[in-house]
Design a protein around this motif. Structure first.
Motif, PDB file in Angstrom:
ATOM      1  N   GLY A 201      -3.588 -12.938   5.919  1.00  0.00           N
ATOM      2  CA  GLY A 201      -3.318 -11.813   6.821  1.00  0.00           C
ATOM      3  C   GLY A 201      -2.478 -10.704   6.228  1.00  0.00           C
ATOM      4  O   GLY A 201      -2.728  -9.544   6.514  1.00  0.00           O
ATOM      5  N   GLU A 202      -1.490 -11.035   5.432  1.00  0.00           N
ATOM      6  CA  GLU A 202      -0.687  -9.978   4.787  1.00  0.00           C
ATOM      7  C   GLU A 202      -0.134 -10.513   3.469  1.00  0.00           C
ATOM      8  O   GLU A 202      -0.055 -11.709   3.268  1.00  0.00           O
ATOM      9  CB  GLU A 202       0.406  -9.434   5.727  1.00  0.00           C
ATOM     10  N   ASN A 203       0.252  -9.579   2.609  1.00  0.00           N
ATOM     11  CA  ASN A 203       0.569  -9.974   1.242  1.00  0.00           C
ATOM     12  C   ASN A 203       2.020 -10.396   1.015  1.00  0.00           C
ATOM     13  O   ASN A 203       2.348 -10.853  -0.077  1.00  0.00           O
ATOM     14  CB  ASN A 203       0.191  -8.845   0.276  1.00  0.00           C
TER      15      ASN A 203
ATOM     16  N   SER B  34      -0.973  -7.435  -5.435  1.00  0.00           N
ATOM     17  CA  SER B  34      -1.147  -6.035  -5.060  1.00  0.00           C
ATOM     18  C   SER B  34      -1.983  -5.864  -3.807  1.00  0.00           C
ATOM     19  O   SER B  34      -3.105  -6.348  -3.713  1.00  0.00           O
ATOM     20  CB  SER B  34      -1.805  -5.270  -6.216  1.00  0.00           C
ATOM     21  N   SER B  35      -1.426  -5.160  -2.862  1.00  0.00           N
ATOM     22  CA  SER B  35      -2.188  -4.695  -1.700  1.00  0.00           C
ATOM     23  C   SER B  35      -2.899  -3.424  -2.123  1.00  0.00           C
ATOM     24  O   SER B  35      -2.884  -3.062  -3.287  1.00  0.00           O
ATOM     25  CB  SER B  35      -1.246  -4.379  -0.539  1.00  0.00           C
ATOM     26  N   GLY B  36      -3.460  -2.754  -1.175  1.00  0.00           N
ATOM     27  CA  GLY B  36      -4.021  -1.438  -1.462  1.00  0.00           C
ATOM     28  C   GLY B  36      -5.524  -1.390  -1.439  1.00  0.00           C
ATOM     29  O   GLY B  36      -6.098  -0.311  -1.522  1.00  0.00           O
ATOM     30  N   ALA B  37      -6.181  -2.564  -1.342  1.00  0.00           N
ATOM     31  CA  ALA B  37      -7.645  -2.548  -1.362  1.00  0.00           C
ATOM     32  C   ALA B  37      -8.183  -1.760  -0.171  1.00  0.00           C
ATOM     33  O   ALA B  37      -8.984  -0.828  -0.342  1.00  0.00           O
ATOM     34  CB  ALA B  37      -8.184  -3.973  -1.348  1.00  0.00           C
ATOM     35  N   ILE B  38      -7.710  -2.103   1.001  1.00  0.00           N
ATOM     36  CA  ILE B  38      -8.240  -1.438   2.200  1.00  0.00           C
ATOM     37  C   ILE B  38      -7.810   0.033   2.201  1.00  0.00           C
ATOM     38  O   ILE B  38      -8.636   0.932   2.362  1.00  0.00           O
ATOM     39  CB  ILE B  38      -7.788  -2.165   3.487  1.00  0.00           C
ATOM     40  N   GLY B  39      -6.517   0.257   1.927  1.00  0.00           N
ATOM     41  CA  GLY B  39      -5.990   1.632   1.916  1.00  0.00           C
ATOM     42  C   GLY B  39      -6.751   2.512   0.940  1.00  0.00           C
ATOM     43  O   GLY B  39      -7.111   3.652   1.253  1.00  0.00           O
TER      44      GLY B  39
ATOM     45  N   GLY C 137      -0.549  -0.086   5.436  1.00  0.00           N
ATOM     46  CA  GLY C 137      -0.275  -1.488   5.119  1.00  0.00           C
ATOM     47  C   GLY C 137      -0.260  -2.322   6.384  1.00  0.00           C
ATOM     48  O   GLY C 137      -0.635  -1.853   7.449  1.00  0.00           O
ATOM     49  N   SER C 138       0.162  -3.571   6.271  1.00  0.00           N
ATOM     50  CA  SER C 138       0.145  -4.377   7.494  1.00  0.00           C
ATOM     51  C   SER C 138       1.373  -5.267   7.629  1.00  0.00           C
ATOM     52  O   SER C 138       1.463  -6.064   8.538  1.00  0.00           O
ATOM     53  CB  SER C 138      -1.130  -5.223   7.535  1.00  0.00           C
TER      54      SER C 138
ATOM     55  N   THR D  70       0.827  -1.205   0.000  1.00  0.00           N
ATOM     56  CA  THR D  70       0.000   0.000   0.000  1.00  0.00           C
ATOM     57  C   THR D  70       0.863   1.259   0.000  1.00  0.00           C
ATOM     58  O   THR D  70       0.546   2.243  -0.666  1.00  0.00           O
ATOM     59  CB  THR D  70      -0.924  -0.005   1.229  1.00  0.00           C
TER      60      THR D  70
ATOM     61  N   ASP E  32     -10.201  -9.725   0.960  1.00  0.00           N
ATOM     62  CA  ASP E  32     -10.411  -9.067   2.261  1.00  0.00           C
ATOM     63  C   ASP E  32     -11.871  -8.768   2.562  1.00  0.00           C
ATOM     64  O   ASP E  32     -12.234  -8.557   3.714  1.00  0.00           O
ATOM     65  CB  ASP E  32      -9.625  -7.746   2.308  1.00  0.00           C
TER      66      ASP E  32
ATOM     67  N   ASN F  32      -4.828 -10.689  -4.869  1.00  0.00           N
ATOM     68  CA  ASN F  32      -4.898 -10.081  -3.535  1.00  0.00           C
ATOM     69  C   ASN F  32      -5.667 -11.057  -2.647  1.00  0.00           C
ATOM     70  O   ASN F  32      -6.296 -12.007  -3.134  1.00  0.00           O
ATOM     71  CB  ASN F  32      -5.613  -8.719  -3.585  1.00  0.00           C
ATOM     72  N   GLU F  33      -5.593 -10.828  -1.354  1.00  0.00           N
ATOM     73  CA  GLU F  33      -6.431 -11.623  -0.475  1.00  0.00           C
ATOM     74  C   GLU F  33      -7.861 -11.091  -0.601  1.00  0.00           C
ATOM     75  O   GLU F  33      -8.078  -9.902  -0.861  1.00  0.00           O
ATOM     76  CB  GLU F  33      -5.953 -11.504   0.974  1.00  0.00           C
TER      77      GLU F  33
HETATM   78  N1  GLU Z   1      -4.836  -7.350   1.356  1.00  0.00           N
HETATM   79  C1  GLU Z   1      -4.611  -6.078   1.989  1.00  0.00           C
HETATM   80  C2  GLU Z   1      -5.120  -4.932   1.117  1.00  0.00           C
HETATM   81  O1  GLU Z   1      -5.279  -5.076  -0.068  1.00  0.00           O
HETATM   82  C3  GLU Z   1      -3.160  -5.797   2.235  1.00  0.00           C
HETATM   83  C4  GLU Z   1      -2.426  -6.721   3.081  1.00  0.00           C
HETATM   84  C5  GLU Z   1      -1.025  -6.190   3.296  1.00  0.00           C
HETATM   85  O2  GLU Z   1      -0.872  -4.964   3.428  1.00  0.00           O
HETATM   86  O3  GLU Z   1      -0.068  -6.971   3.298  1.00  0.00           O
HETATM   87  O4  GLU Z   1      -5.323  -3.856   1.622  1.00  0.00           O
END
Ligand code: GLU
Length: 261
Positions: A147-149, A45-50, A210-211, A9, A133, A130-131
């Protein structure tokens, strides 16, 4: 070469949660070019939550599960819309794959995932993973999330038989000490084994949106190295560095996969 690139993110978004347009455009351009040069690219790719946080104008990363899931559901759309549009400019098709832990824990389901990834690559598509989420949650005693990417990207690298995993982060690589606090901290260019001494170098930090942190990156390194895959941790600030990384030139920290694997 089959290359899995993981972006966090902090690489994709400003601290506001809104898209870092210049960065993402550069990243997409370089990945498209590497693909044109003959590499097979998989993006984790992360960033979904952000990005959901940014789009919904929430005050920060949500603490409660329903808001987190809602932010992820909104942000994942924004993320894929952006990638589809930008990769489309270079003539590349993208695909969205959202996973939960169960999809890779059970052999039958893992095989399904491997099959679809194989087919997408044959079809010259760039898969973006991505996970999931919006639905993956941890219930008491039952862990259904990865839990994390960092870990997710290592699992993906294993499933597709990648030769290289690149983790783009907000730090240049693994240091002898925390460079944000210690002026004497030195970058470690190469790691041949993740020993307890190496693990002791990982602080527990992560950015606000991020996480991950260094500990999850070392866990990812252990996973992929055992399967013979190299892993590089590099700063996502300069996506152009991916050219050097793909060519095996020294950037960030390279973890050398077991060659007898
Ligand atoms: N899957 C989460 C997202 O897209 C991110 C997990 C992570 O930051 O590693 O926001």
């Amino acid at each position: 070469m089959k290359i899995v690139v993981k972006v966090g993110t902090s690489t994709l978004a400003h601290s506001t949660g809104r898209l870092n347009i210049r960065r993402v455009e550069e990243l997409v351009k370089v990945l498209s070019d590497l693909k044109n040069a003959g590499h097979q690219i998989i993006l984790v790719s992360s960033g979904a939550i952000g990005m959901g946080v940014g789009k919904l104008n929430l005050p920060g990363r949500p603490a409660d599960m329903p808001t987190k899931q809602a932010a992820a559901a909104v942000g994942q759309c924004e993320l894929m819309y952006t990638y589809d549009r930008l990769f489309g400019q270079y003539g590349h098709n993208v695909a969205q794959i959202l996973l939960t832990r169960e999809d890779v824990d059970f052999p039958g389901r893992r095989r399904n995932f491997e099959n679809v990834m194989g087919r997408l690559l044959e079809l010259n598509v760039l898969p973006i993973v991505n996970e999931n989420d919006a639905v993956a949650t941890d219930e008491v005693g039952v862990s259904t999330t990865i839990g994390e990417n960092d870990t997710l990207s290592a699992i993906v690298a294993g499933c597709v038989g990648a030769g290289l995993l690149v983790i783009l982060s907000d730090i240049d690589g693994l240091y002898t000490a925390d460079p944000r606090r210690d002026a004497d901290a030195r970058l470690i260019p190469e790691v041949r084994a993740v020993t307890p001494e190496v693990e002791a170098l990982a602080g527990g930090t992560g950015s606000a949106l991020g996480s991950g942190g260094m500990a999850t990156k070392l866990k990812a390194a252990k996973l992929v190295m055992a399967g013979g895959c190299d892993m590089v941790i590099a700063n996502g600030r300069e996506p152009e560095k991916l050219y050097d990384i793909a060519a095996g030139r020294p950037v960030g920290t390279r973890f050398i996969g077991r060659k007898d694997a």
